[in-house]
Scaffold this active site. Sequence first.
Site, PDB file in Angstrom:
ATOM      1  N   LYS A 146       0.832  -1.202   0.000  1.00 33.87           N
ATOM      2  CA  LYS A 146       0.000   0.000   0.000  1.00 33.87           C
ATOM      3  C   LYS A 146       0.867   1.254   0.000  1.00 33.87           C
ATOM      4  O   LYS A 146       2.060   1.192  -0.229  1.00 33.87           O
ATOM      5  CB  LYS A 146      -0.966  -0.020   1.179  1.00 33.87           C
ATOM      6  CG  LYS A 146      -1.901  -1.235   1.198  1.00 33.87           C
ATOM      7  CD  LYS A 146      -2.775  -1.318  -0.041  1.00 33.87           C
ATOM      8  CE  LYS A 146      -3.882  -0.289  -0.046  1.00 33.87           C
ATOM      9  NZ  LYS A 146      -4.800  -0.453  -1.208  1.00 33.87           N
ATOM     10  N   HIS A 148      -1.578   3.048  -7.510  1.00 34.91           N
ATOM     11  CA  HIS A 148      -2.848   3.638  -7.978  1.00 34.91           C
ATOM     12  C   HIS A 148      -2.629   5.090  -8.402  1.00 34.91           C
ATOM     13  O   HIS A 148      -3.284   6.005  -7.917  1.00 34.91           O
ATOM     14  CB  HIS A 148      -3.916   3.547  -6.896  1.00 34.91           C
ATOM     15  CG  HIS A 148      -4.113   2.178  -6.324  1.00 34.91           C
ATOM     16  ND1 HIS A 148      -4.511   1.111  -7.097  1.00 34.91           N
ATOM     17  CD2 HIS A 148      -3.945   1.700  -5.073  1.00 34.91           C
ATOM     18  CE1 HIS A 148      -4.604   0.019  -6.338  1.00 34.91           C
ATOM     19  NE2 HIS A 148      -4.247   0.352  -5.117  1.00 34.91           N
TER      20      HIS A 148
END
Length: 342
Positions: A75, A93
């Site tokens: 993450k 992302h």
Amino acid sequence: MTRLWLRHEVRSTERRAAVVPTDAARLVAAGHQVTVERSPQRVFPTGEYLTAGCTIAPAGSWVDAPADTYVIGLKELPDEPAALRHRHVYFAHAYKGQRGAAGLLRRFTAGGGTLLDLEHLTGEDGRRLVAFGYWAGYTGAALAVLHLRGTLEVPLRPGSRADLDIALATPGERPRVLVVGALGRGGRGARAACAVAGIQPTSWDIAETSRLDRPALLAHDILVNAVFSTGPVTPLLTEADLDDPAGELRVISDVTCDVTSDCNILPVYDRVTSWQEPARALRRGERPVHIIAIDNLPSLLPWEASAAFSAELGRHLLDLDSAPWQRAARRFRTAVKENAHA
């Protein structure tokens, strides 16, 4: 010799590991130097990595690693340092207009580092080579069913598949479930969780969504979205759909969580949910509609999810000069250019 550095995850609810101890041992045996940071929440004890032949380092010490190190995580990175000089392997992302993406790319530009986004580690056919999709779909569907039944215990806590399956198999309401993206990793996981709950879901994939039947969609109690989109698409739902008096939809579980992206297929909510509040009301009143959108769903089953993911990633870490990594690096360079001209 290739230097690999498994970093500590800064998110307190992140229990997974990108590389598990057994796969770390294989990388060491292949001649890689593997350093693993201590992490209080990682489901795999630090001692198992030491036994596997890894070097152990303090949490966050990757910032001082040699410049040629590949820093591996899952993450988001911490906010510092402002300039990133290493090659980072994780789910960033950052290529679809997500919130904070431009700033992250500027950090790589400032430090001369490279982002090898795992979302864009693909084969020649464009398909992703490593993903947590199956377990994201599994937990996403499971939480939706348990929430609708009123048996979801919050705040959520990580556990094992066996524990989750016991809760799913407990007799209760069998809602009408629609899984969209049913043939992909996430869709397969969602369908498997439904089977444990004694539910036969409706399964839609490209053929069904290309000619979307919204009344049929709204006739279900639960919608599980497992569609991974790489460009703007027709929304599955709109605000008007949620207000349709003929609709029966009560729970939406968005496995992909593209909420801040231009590719968001569910533009009916504006922020993810959390382990403390997994389901949030989008509509109240006589027919409430709740959204479940947790962006690290597989961490609820950290051992199973990590083992499956690490088995896929570990094979590719053996050769970091291979074509998939080169494609990921090119995608990063393209994103940097686009960001500079935005």
